[in-house]
Write an enzyme that holds these catalytic residues in place. Sequence first.
Site, PDB file in Angstrom:
ATOM      1  N   SER A  79       0.852  -1.229   0.070  1.00 22.76           N
ATOM      2  CA  SER A  79      -0.010  -0.107   0.132  1.00 22.76           C
ATOM      3  C   SER A  79       1.060   1.287  -0.028  1.00 22.76           C
ATOM      4  CB  SER A  79      -0.765  -0.055   1.353  1.00 22.76           C
ATOM      5  OG  SER A  79      -1.731  -1.090   1.230  1.00 22.76           O
TER       6      SER A  79
HETATM    7  N1  SAM Z   1      -1.024  -4.163   3.945  1.00 21.84           N
HETATM    8  C1  SAM Z   1      -0.222  -4.814   2.899  1.00 21.84           C
HETATM    9  C2  SAM Z   1       0.793  -4.001   2.222  1.00 21.84           C
HETATM   10  O1  SAM Z   1       1.078  -2.936   2.590  1.00 21.84           O
HETATM   11  O2  SAM Z   1       1.504  -4.726   1.793  1.00 21.84           O
HETATM   12  C3  SAM Z   1      -1.458  -4.546   1.637  1.00 21.84           C
HETATM   13  C4  SAM Z   1      -1.564  -5.458   0.592  1.00 21.84           C
HETATM   14  S1  SAM Z   1      -2.638  -5.544  -0.523  1.00 21.84           S
HETATM   15  C5  SAM Z   1      -3.128  -3.828  -0.842  1.00 21.84           C
HETATM   16  C6  SAM Z   1      -4.120  -6.356  -0.084  1.00 21.84           C
HETATM   17  C7  SAM Z   1      -3.725  -7.775   0.419  1.00 21.84           C
HETATM   18  O3  SAM Z   1      -4.847  -8.550   0.683  1.00 21.84           O
HETATM   19  C8  SAM Z   1      -3.206  -8.635  -0.833  1.00 21.84           C
HETATM   20  O4  SAM Z   1      -1.845  -9.300  -0.326  1.00 21.84           O
HETATM   21  C9  SAM Z   1      -4.328  -9.763  -0.889  1.00 21.84           C
HETATM   22  O5  SAM Z   1      -3.754 -11.123  -1.452  1.00 21.84           O
HETATM   23  C10 SAM Z   1      -4.943  -9.836   0.390  1.00 21.84           C
HETATM   24  N2  SAM Z   1      -6.489 -10.438   0.634  1.00 21.84           N
HETATM   25  C11 SAM Z   1      -7.437 -10.382  -0.394  1.00 21.84           C
HETATM   26  N3  SAM Z   1      -8.388 -10.913   0.067  1.00 21.84           N
HETATM   27  C12 SAM Z   1      -7.958 -11.593   1.100  1.00 21.84           C
HETATM   28  C13 SAM Z   1      -8.633 -12.329   2.076  1.00 21.84           C
HETATM   29  N4  SAM Z   1      -9.944 -12.821   1.870  1.00 21.84           N
HETATM   30  N5  SAM Z   1      -8.083 -12.816   3.177  1.00 21.84           N
HETATM   31  C14 SAM Z   1      -6.780 -12.372   3.480  1.00 21.84           C
HETATM   32  N6  SAM Z   1      -6.119 -11.817   2.556  1.00 21.84           N
HETATM   33  C15 SAM Z   1      -6.713 -11.145   1.520  1.00 21.84           C
END
Ligand code: SAM
Length: 219
Positions: A67
């Site tokens: 992010s």
């Molecule tokens: N806070 C993280 C970072 O700064 O790296 C944000 C990562 S990204 C914006 C959002 C993440 O949510 C992704 O890695 C994605 O795979 C995960 N994600 C999506 N749906 C999900 C779910 N149902 N359960 C867990 N993780 C999930």
Amino acid sequence: MDERAALLDEIAHEMRETARWTGRTTLSPRVADALAKVKREAFVAPGTEPAAYENRPLPIGHGQTISQPFVVALMTELLDLQPAERVLEVGTGSGYQTAMLAEIADRVYSIEVIPELAERAAVALSSQGYANVELRTGDGGLGWPEQAPFDAIIVTAAAPDVPRALLDQLRPGGRMMIPVGPRHGDQELLLISKNAVGIGVRRSVLPVAFVPLTGGGRG
Ligand code: SAM
């Protein structure tokens, strides 16, 4: 000024610019200290280190992103985490937001649905010495019932609505930050405060663009 100090400056500027919607003109010392301390270059994907201190999301593989630092700072700020609190993160991704939370809270529980990202985040977090983090691979929309209730919950992917399981796993008096909205459309960042009788009071903070929350528990 080095690039890290320049990023902190830019975030401080963006805090002031968005204050009329967020209600905060500055970051609290706890969040500012964490932001200054956590090494974003340790969490970005290999090859993207030169861009680590740019104020934008970066690709981390599997169609996902680390992010934007301003968004990480703002979401952490609005959670109002206290040092003795336990927090659940849904969407570990790179582990960068997890590290920010681990700097401030007592214990962080973080769930990632993509196993390869969960493994990479585990390596990055342990290389940076974070011992107060527990990671799980699975559908974070279902929460982590064995560890509930949580003082705070942060969701880093956009859900169509607030997952019921997550609201249930927030303690009365707890706070949740979650982007809500369609996959490729108008999403809003919500701050939900659960009151003493267990009702979630929502406040819309800012328009945002997050990758979608996947899985059956997404609300
Ligand atoms: N806070 C993280 C970072 O700064 O790296 C944000 C990562 S990204 C914006 C959002 C993440 O949510 C992704 O890695 C994605 O795979 C995960 N994600 C999506 N749906 C999900 C779910 N149902 N359960 C867990 N993780 C999930």
